[in-house]
Design an enzyme around this catalytic site. Structure first.
Site: not given
Length: 254
Positions: A35, A105, A144, A146, A241
């Site tokens: 990201e 990602y 990540d 997810n 985050d």
């Protein structure tokens, strides 16, 4: 050897929040980002001793990945070779003599799972890509992804059961992947560790309350288990985050 993965939620933003201090302190052999949200030419990093590789999304300010490495690869590829999935800058693969390194990602299924169908097509394509590489030499992939794989991997499993990142479909895909010969390295070392996460939403003081999710991973071919030394989640590092996750191994070039 030290591997780091970090979803920075905007490389330009995190550069204003002490990224370089963190980068130098961690002193990784391989530093993978997700990201990044940049286009070519928007960021110039002075990283002596590191080779830099970026994959940019077609859409400005969206997605994107990067790898910074002390070790020059034999080859670098961008994407997974399927047009449907290669416009968002989500994958970079570095080939080395004894392994492949992939930063990934994974697409988010979004509110009300409105992108779940696409996510499932992505899972099939990406897992096929990784499995094909693993027939040639061991694979390390990170990023990540997810998905919180098990109830232990997020604070509020019951209220999030049908939400993006904790749907049955997404969790089953992770199970399928691991069953095909891959290791979730953090759970390999810490199978019962609770209340340690890598992502916290910005609402409701989630990070202050540690109401998080473990959705950032280092996954390796099972063949590499004898060379794994440790896995860490750097919850103390701010700026995004997400926080960085780490994999430590023996010298894989030896």
């Amino acid at each position: 050897m030290k591997f780091i993965s970090w979803n920075v939620n905007g490389l330009r933003a995190v550069l204003k929040k002490d990224f370089m201090t963190v980068f130098k302190r961690l002193d990784a052999d391989f530093f993978c980002l997700q990201e990044t949200k940049i286009q070519a030419g928007q960021v110039a990093l002075d990283l002596p001793g590191y080779h830099q590789y970026f994959n940019y999304a077609d859409q400005k300010g969206y997605s994107g990945t990067a790898v910074f490495t002390k070790h020059a690869p034999l080859n670098v590829t961008y994407g997974i070779g399927q047009d449907e999935h290669d416009h968002e800058g989500r994958v970079i693969t570095l080939e080395y003599p004894t392994f492949y390194l992939i930063t990934c990602y994974t697409p988010n299924s979004q509110d009300k799972l409105k992108r779940l169908d696409y996510r499932m097509r992505w899972e099939e394509a990406f897992q096929g890509y990784v499995q094909n590489l693993a027939t040639q030499k061991p694979v390390i992939f990170c990023g990540d992804l997810n998905v919180a794989h098990e109830a232990i991997d997020l604070k509020n499993d019951r209220t999030n059961h049908h939400n993006a990142g904790f749907s049955d479909a997404e969790r089953n895909q992770m199970t399928t992947l691991l069953n095909r010969g891959f290791t979730d390295t953090f759970r390999y070392f810490y199978p019962n560790q609770t209340e340690i996460y890598s992502w916290w939403g910005y609402r409701f003081h989630a990070r202050d309350n540690n109401a998080g999710w473990r959705i950032d991973y280092f996954i390796t071919s099972n063949d590499l288990q004898p060379k794994l030394l440790d896995a860490k989640i750097h919850t103390e590092i701010l700026g995004s985050d997400h926080c960085p996750v780490e994999l430590d191994t023996q010298n894989l070039f030896a």
